[in-house]
Design a protein around this motif. Structure first.
Motif: not given
Length: 162
Positions: A93-96, A108-109, A130-132
């Motif tokens: 899990a990525i927060r941005g 894109k975060l 960048f997350i697909r």
């Protein structure tokens, strides 16, 4: 003697083109017309840990169907500049701050941080990513970013077929 490996970044590359994946892994040289581009890629990723994977085209089915509907794309465009948490199918899990989103729900975060830093310490140095869209499980929205009227209208239009 073991030395600590110092990496600039951790990069995950996924694609549904076997040719491109083979070129990136170095198993097969790219066509001459792409030589300069792949030399530039090599320079950019030097010193990074890279995980390169091939995905079957069928793995893109969900993302493609959502993109064709366009239901979420217009909604996510309204959230640009707001903080979101993206949970991936591998449980990361990525927060941005949402910088951009495209019709395939690629995200894109910026100013990112990993939610569970103890589990993913190698991701702590990643600041932009960048997350697909096909690897996203959930996107947690900010409470003030949820306009239920817009979602209801979009859902009704989708249910009517257009």
């Amino acid at each position: 003697m073991l030395r600590r490996l110092k990496l600039k970044r951790f990069i995950i590359v996924e694609g549904d083109s076997l040719n491109v994946i083979s070129w990136l892994k170095g198993g097969v040289p790219p066509p001459l017309r792409f030589d300069a581009m792949f030399d530039e890629i090599d320079d950019l990723i030097a010193g990074s840990f890279i995980d390169i994977n091939h995905l079957q085209r069928s793995a893109n089915g969900e993302a493609d169907s959502l993109a064709r509907g366009g239901l979420f794309f217009s909604y996510f465009k309204e959230l640009v500049g707001k903080e979101v948490t993206v949970e991936l199918k591998n449980d990361l899990a990525i927060r941005g701050i949402l910088h951009s989103v495209d019709q395939y729900l690629n995200i894109k975060l910026e100013n990112t941080r990993v939610v569970d830093q103890d589990k993913y310490p190698h991701m702590m140095s990643v600041r932009n990513c960048f997350i697909r869209g096909s690897v996203v499980r959930y996107v947690q929205l900010p409470p003030d970013g949820v306009d239920t009227d817009i979602l209801h209208d979009a859902t009704r239009r989708e249910a009517r077929g257009g």
